[in-house]
Design a protein around this motif. Sequence first.
Motif, PDB file in Angstrom:
ATOM      1  N   GLU A  33      38.048  31.461  51.610  1.00 43.16           N
ATOM      2  CA  GLU A  33      38.823  30.591  50.723  1.00 43.16           C
ATOM      3  C   GLU A  33      39.987  31.253  50.003  1.00 43.16           C
ATOM      4  O   GLU A  33      40.731  30.565  49.296  1.00 43.16           O
ATOM      5  CB  GLU A  33      37.883  29.975  49.676  1.00 43.16           C
ATOM      6  CG  GLU A  33      36.819  29.085  50.281  1.00 43.16           C
ATOM      7  CD  GLU A  33      35.905  28.461  49.244  1.00 43.16           C
ATOM      8  OE1 GLU A  33      36.186  28.574  48.021  1.00 43.16           O
ATOM      9  OE2 GLU A  33      34.898  27.849  49.650  1.00 43.16           O
ATOM     10  N   GLU A  34      40.145  32.568  50.148  1.00 36.19           N
ATOM     11  CA  GLU A  34      41.203  33.258  49.412  1.00 36.19           C
ATOM     12  C   GLU A  34      42.111  34.015  50.385  1.00 36.19           C
ATOM     13  O   GLU A  34      41.943  35.215  50.589  1.00 36.19           O
ATOM     14  CB  GLU A  34      40.600  34.217  48.392  1.00 36.19           C
ATOM     15  CG  GLU A  34      39.792  33.534  47.308  1.00 36.19           C
ATOM     16  CD  GLU A  34      39.257  34.498  46.259  1.00 36.19           C
ATOM     17  OE1 GLU A  34      39.812  35.613  46.109  1.00 36.19           O
ATOM     18  OE2 GLU A  34      38.277  34.139  45.588  1.00 36.19           O
ATOM     19  N   TYR A  57      44.803  42.436  46.630  1.00 33.92           N
ATOM     20  CA  TYR A  57      45.412  41.110  46.546  1.00 33.92           C
ATOM     21  C   TYR A  57      46.894  41.200  46.865  1.00 33.92           C
ATOM     22  O   TYR A  57      47.569  42.153  46.462  1.00 33.92           O
ATOM     23  CB  TYR A  57      45.174  40.503  45.150  1.00 33.92           C
ATOM     24  CG  TYR A  57      43.693  40.370  44.911  1.00 33.92           C
ATOM     25  CD1 TYR A  57      42.992  39.298  45.454  1.00 33.92           C
ATOM     26  CD2 TYR A  57      42.974  41.356  44.249  1.00 33.92           C
ATOM     27  CE1 TYR A  57      41.624  39.204  45.317  1.00 33.92           C
ATOM     28  CE2 TYR A  57      41.601  41.268  44.104  1.00 33.92           C
ATOM     29  CZ  TYR A  57      40.931  40.184  44.648  1.00 33.92           C
ATOM     30  OH  TYR A  57      39.574  40.102  44.532  1.00 33.92           O
ATOM     31  N   ALA A  61      49.405  36.130  41.870  1.00 37.71           N
ATOM     32  CA  ALA A  61      48.840  34.790  42.041  1.00 37.71           C
ATOM     33  C   ALA A  61      47.497  34.859  42.768  1.00 37.71           C
ATOM     34  O   ALA A  61      46.546  34.161  42.403  1.00 37.71           O
ATOM     35  CB  ALA A  61      49.812  33.882  42.792  1.00 37.71           C
ATOM     36  N   ALA A  62      47.395  35.690  43.791  1.00 40.03           N
ATOM     37  CA  ALA A  62      46.137  35.838  44.528  1.00 40.03           C
ATOM     38  C   ALA A  62      45.060  36.469  43.647  1.00 40.03           C
ATOM     39  O   ALA A  62      43.898  36.055  43.676  1.00 40.03           O
ATOM     40  CB  ALA A  62      46.362  36.669  45.787  1.00 40.03           C
ATOM     41  N   SER A  65      43.889  33.827  41.164  1.00 41.02           N
ATOM     42  CA  SER A  65      43.053  32.845  41.844  1.00 41.02           C
ATOM     43  C   SER A  65      41.636  33.392  42.031  1.00 41.02           C
ATOM     44  O   SER A  65      40.646  32.687  41.821  1.00 41.02           O
ATOM     45  CB  SER A  65      43.670  32.477  43.196  1.00 41.02           C
ATOM     46  OG  SER A  65      42.826  31.619  43.912  1.00 41.02           O
ATOM     47  N   HIS A  66      41.544  34.659  42.419  1.00 38.75           N
ATOM     48  CA  HIS A  66      40.229  35.274  42.604  1.00 38.75           C
ATOM     49  C   HIS A  66      39.465  35.339  41.280  1.00 38.75           C
ATOM     50  O   HIS A  66      38.274  34.981  41.218  1.00 38.75           O
ATOM     51  CB  HIS A  66      40.348  36.680  43.197  1.00 38.75           C
ATOM     52  CG  HIS A  66      39.028  37.367  43.252  1.00 38.75           C
ATOM     53  ND1 HIS A  66      38.071  37.061  44.196  1.00 38.75           N
ATOM     54  CD2 HIS A  66      38.472  38.300  42.439  1.00 38.75           C
ATOM     55  CE1 HIS A  66      36.989  37.796  43.974  1.00 38.75           C
ATOM     56  NE2 HIS A  66      37.203  38.546  42.914  1.00 38.75           N
ATOM     57  N   GLU A  68      39.765  33.544  38.606  1.00 37.65           N
ATOM     58  CA  GLU A  68      39.367  32.202  38.184  1.00 37.65           C
ATOM     59  C   GLU A  68      38.127  31.740  38.952  1.00 37.65           C
ATOM     60  O   GLU A  68      37.166  31.245  38.365  1.00 37.65           O
ATOM     61  CB  GLU A  68      40.528  31.220  38.384  1.00 37.65           C
ATOM     62  CG  GLU A  68      40.286  29.848  37.798  1.00 37.65           C
ATOM     63  CD  GLU A  68      39.540  28.914  38.736  1.00 37.65           C
ATOM     64  OE1 GLU A  68      38.723  28.113  38.257  1.00 37.65           O
ATOM     65  OE2 GLU A  68      39.745  28.992  39.960  1.00 37.65           O
ATOM     66  N   GLY A  69      38.132  31.907  40.261  1.00 36.84           N
ATOM     67  CA  GLY A  69      36.969  31.535  41.073  1.00 36.84           C
ATOM     68  C   GLY A  69      35.740  32.361  40.733  1.00 36.84           C
ATOM     69  O   GLY A  69      34.622  31.844  40.662  1.00 36.84           O
TER      70      GLY A  69
END
Length: 112
Positions: A33-34, A57, A61-62, A65-66, A68-69
């Motif tokens: 998913e990433e 990463y 931004a990547a 996103s990680h 946050e997940g």
Amino acid sequence: MAVLWILETSLDPARVGDLRRLAAEMSEVVRAEEPGCLRYDWHLNEEGNRCHILEGYADDAALLSHVEGFNRRWARAFFGLLKPERLVVYGDPGPEARAAIAALRPVYMPSL
């Protein structure tokens, strides 16, 4: 610009089975998913009491996103199992990315 890190943790060797399950679950989801995650590798010492996690990463931004997940899905289980001891960040993440990982008191190693 890519950001890499090594998170050094400790754990109770009696919980290695739990660690293996968590690492497998997290790795499967992150890889699926990433797309901005360039590297996601877990390493355990022979005694089963130290785990290093190598992560890379593509950009801030990547990384965001990680994080946050991770916070949404796994933070409770992760920190219930592993004790972070040192986070070394390679590259130069921006202020928002730095703020997202500040609780781990990272050591920054910007590129020359």
